[in-house]
Design a protein around this motif. Structure first.
Motif, PDB file in Angstrom:
ATOM      1  N   ALA A  45       4.081   8.723 -10.303  1.00 40.61           N
ATOM      2  CA  ALA A  45       3.591   9.236 -12.042  1.00 40.61           C
ATOM      3  C   ALA A  45       2.446   9.322 -11.960  1.00 40.61           C
ATOM      4  CB  ALA A  45       3.233   7.066 -11.713  1.00 40.61           C
ATOM      5  N   GLY A  46       1.909  11.036 -11.158  1.00 41.97           N
ATOM      6  CA  GLY A  46       0.477  11.482 -11.165  1.00 41.97           C
ATOM      7  C   GLY A  46      -0.356  10.411 -11.690  1.00 41.97           C
ATOM      8  N   LEU A  47      -0.461   8.965 -11.229  1.00 43.53           N
ATOM      9  CA  LEU A  47      -1.835   9.408 -11.164  1.00 43.53           C
ATOM     10  C   LEU A  47      -2.939   9.775 -10.694  1.00 43.53           C
ATOM     11  CD1 LEU A  47      -0.918   5.076 -10.275  1.00 43.53           C
ATOM     12  CD2 LEU A  47      -1.891   6.010 -13.022  1.00 43.53           C
ATOM     13  N   GLU A  48      -4.327   9.643 -11.350  1.00 42.58           N
ATOM     14  CA  GLU A  48      -5.639  10.039 -10.727  1.00 42.58           C
ATOM     15  C   GLU A  48      -5.619   9.546  -9.684  1.00 42.58           C
ATOM     16  OE1 GLU A  48      -9.199  10.028 -13.280  1.00 42.58           O
ATOM     17  OE2 GLU A  48      -7.617   9.839 -15.163  1.00 42.58           O
ATOM     18  N   SER A  49      -6.757  11.027  -8.837  1.00 41.55           N
ATOM     19  CA  SER A  49      -6.711  10.220  -7.706  1.00 41.55           C
ATOM     20  C   SER A  49      -7.395   8.438  -7.220  1.00 41.55           C
ATOM     21  CB  SER A  49      -7.632  11.147  -6.696  1.00 41.55           C
ATOM     22  OG  SER A  49      -8.785  11.127  -7.258  1.00 41.55           O
ATOM     23  N   ARG A  50      -8.631   8.563  -8.249  1.00 43.83           N
ATOM     24  CA  ARG A  50      -9.203   7.098  -8.440  1.00 43.83           C
ATOM     25  C   ARG A  50      -8.564   6.449  -8.066  1.00 43.83           C
ATOM     26  NH1 ARG A  50     -11.700   6.340 -13.978  1.00 43.83           N
ATOM     27  NH2 ARG A  50      -9.795   7.232 -15.400  1.00 43.83           N
ATOM     28  N   PHE A  51      -7.408   6.093  -8.848  1.00 45.56           N
ATOM     29  CA  PHE A  51      -6.203   4.448  -8.180  1.00 45.56           C
ATOM     30  C   PHE A  51      -5.580   4.803  -6.501  1.00 45.56           C
ATOM     31  CE2 PHE A  51      -5.927   5.653 -12.997  1.00 45.56           C
ATOM     32  CZ  PHE A  51      -6.572   4.464 -13.304  1.00 45.56           C
ATOM     33  N   ALA A  52      -5.241   5.821  -6.411  1.00 42.74           N
ATOM     34  CA  ALA A  52      -5.343   6.021  -5.248  1.00 42.74           C
ATOM     35  C   ALA A  52      -6.672   5.074  -3.824  1.00 42.74           C
ATOM     36  CB  ALA A  52      -5.127   7.403  -4.263  1.00 42.74           C
ATOM     37  N   TRP A 102       0.690  -1.142  -0.059  1.00 42.30           N
ATOM     38  CA  TRP A 102      -0.084  -0.128   0.543  1.00 42.30           C
ATOM     39  C   TRP A 102       1.108   1.108   0.361  1.00 42.30           C
ATOM     40  CZ3 TRP A 102      -0.941   3.672   3.925  1.00 42.30           C
ATOM     41  CH2 TRP A 102      -1.783   4.422   3.844  1.00 42.30           C
ATOM     42  N   LEU A 103       1.886   1.346   0.553  1.00 39.79           N
ATOM     43  CA  LEU A 103       2.839   2.518   1.231  1.00 39.79           C
ATOM     44  C   LEU A 103       3.372   2.382  -0.355  1.00 39.79           C
ATOM     45  CD1 LEU A 103       4.304   2.403   4.579  1.00 39.79           C
ATOM     46  CD2 LEU A 103       2.674   3.934   4.025  1.00 39.79           C
ATOM     47  N   GLY A 104       3.842   1.335  -1.201  1.00 40.39           N
ATOM     48  CA  GLY A 104       4.056   1.430  -2.035  1.00 40.39           C
ATOM     49  C   GLY A 104       4.125   1.783  -3.638  1.00 40.39           C
ATOM     50  N   ALA A 105       2.136   1.520  -2.838  1.00 42.80           N
ATOM     51  CA  ALA A 105       1.335   1.921  -4.540  1.00 42.80           C
ATOM     52  C   ALA A 105       1.211   3.479  -4.293  1.00 42.80           C
ATOM     53  CB  ALA A 105       0.493   1.255  -4.112  1.00 42.80           C
ATOM     54  N   LEU A 129      -8.787   3.527  -4.945  1.00 36.50           N
ATOM     55  CA  LEU A 129      -8.710   1.895  -5.694  1.00 36.50           C
ATOM     56  C   LEU A 129      -7.735   0.929  -4.711  1.00 36.50           C
ATOM     57  CD1 LEU A 129      -9.357  -0.456  -6.762  1.00 36.50           C
ATOM     58  CD2 LEU A 129      -7.812  -0.050  -8.440  1.00 36.50           C
ATOM     59  N   PHE A 130      -6.243   1.708  -3.747  1.00 34.29           N
ATOM     60  CA  PHE A 130      -5.291   1.344  -3.615  1.00 34.29           C
ATOM     61  C   PHE A 130      -5.994   1.101  -2.215  1.00 34.29           C
ATOM     62  CE2 PHE A 130      -2.241   2.988  -6.762  1.00 34.29           C
ATOM     63  CZ  PHE A 130      -2.002   1.639  -7.584  1.00 34.29           C
ATOM     64  N   ASP A 131      -6.154   1.870  -1.670  1.00 33.62           N
ATOM     65  CA  ASP A 131      -6.955   2.297  -0.167  1.00 33.62           C
ATOM     66  C   ASP A 131      -7.951   1.076  -0.591  1.00 33.62           C
ATOM     67  OD1 ASP A 131      -4.970   4.185  -0.172  1.00 33.62           O
ATOM     68  OD2 ASP A 131      -7.191   5.898  -0.619  1.00 33.62           O
ATOM     69  N   LEU A 132      -8.706   0.819  -1.179  1.00 34.56           N
ATOM     70  CA  LEU A 132      -9.858   0.081  -0.712  1.00 34.56           C
ATOM     71  C   LEU A 132      -9.181  -1.365  -0.716  1.00 34.56           C
ATOM     72  CD1 LEU A 132     -13.093   1.534  -3.072  1.00 34.56           C
ATOM     73  CD2 LEU A 132     -12.873   1.369  -0.473  1.00 34.56           C
ATOM     74  N   ALA A 133      -8.536  -1.794  -1.701  1.00 32.78           N
ATOM     75  CA  ALA A 133      -7.401  -3.333  -0.862  1.00 32.78           C
ATOM     76  C   ALA A 133      -7.326  -3.164  -0.050  1.00 32.78           C
ATOM     77  CB  ALA A 133      -6.944  -3.271  -2.679  1.00 32.78           C
ATOM     78  N   ALA A 134      -6.438  -2.143   0.264  1.00 31.31           N
ATOM     79  CA  ALA A 134      -5.377  -2.322   1.613  1.00 31.31           C
ATOM     80  C   ALA A 134      -6.914  -2.962   2.189  1.00 31.31           C
ATOM     81  CB  ALA A 134      -5.022  -1.162   1.794  1.00 31.31           C
ATOM     82  N   LEU A 135      -7.539  -1.839   2.381  1.00 33.48           N
ATOM     83  CA  LEU A 135      -9.329  -2.063   3.410  1.00 33.48           C
ATOM     84  C   LEU A 135      -9.245  -3.262   3.485  1.00 33.48           C
ATOM     85  CD1 LEU A 135     -10.729   1.439   4.293  1.00 33.48           C
ATOM     86  CD2 LEU A 135      -9.415   0.434   5.600  1.00 33.48           C
ATOM     87  N   ALA A 136      -9.197  -3.923   2.341  1.00 31.71           N
ATOM     88  CA  ALA A 136      -9.928  -5.416   2.071  1.00 31.71           C
ATOM     89  C   ALA A 136      -9.028  -6.657   3.164  1.00 31.71           C
ATOM     90  CB  ALA A 136     -10.138  -5.479   0.955  1.00 31.71           C
TER      91      ALA A 136
END
Length: 79
Positions: free
Chosen positions: A39-46, A29-32, A48-55
């Motif tokens: 990389a300047g990814l959109e916040s929706r990807f952040a 999660w920290l790496g993502a 997504l990473f947060d939801l995967a970590a929460l799961a």
């Protein structure tokens, strides 16, 4: 090997698996988050990473609770 020894070994194996999942989830999660920011990814990807970590953390909590309940159970009451 006695039944209680086998039960203790099984619970210990599950606890180690939970520990590995928690540690790996935190590192990934920290790496993502870091890579996403670089990389300047959109916040929706952040999110997504947060939801995967929460799961993963919810799963680890559920398994930890199950281990705790099985440890409290009397010897003869196995499922």
């Amino acid at each position: 090997m006695t039944r209680s020894k086998q039960r203790d070994m099984r619970l210990a194996r599950q606890a180690r698996m939970v520990a590995v999942v928690i540690a790996a989830t935190m590192v990934l999660w920290l790496g993502a988050q870091w890579l996403g920011g670089r990389a300047g990814l959109e916040s929706r990807f952040a999110f997504l990473f947060d939801l995967a970590a929460l799961a993963a953390f919810v799963w680890a909590l559920a398994v930890t609770w199950r281990i705790w309940r099985r440890q409290k159970r009397p010897e003869g009451n196995e499922e």
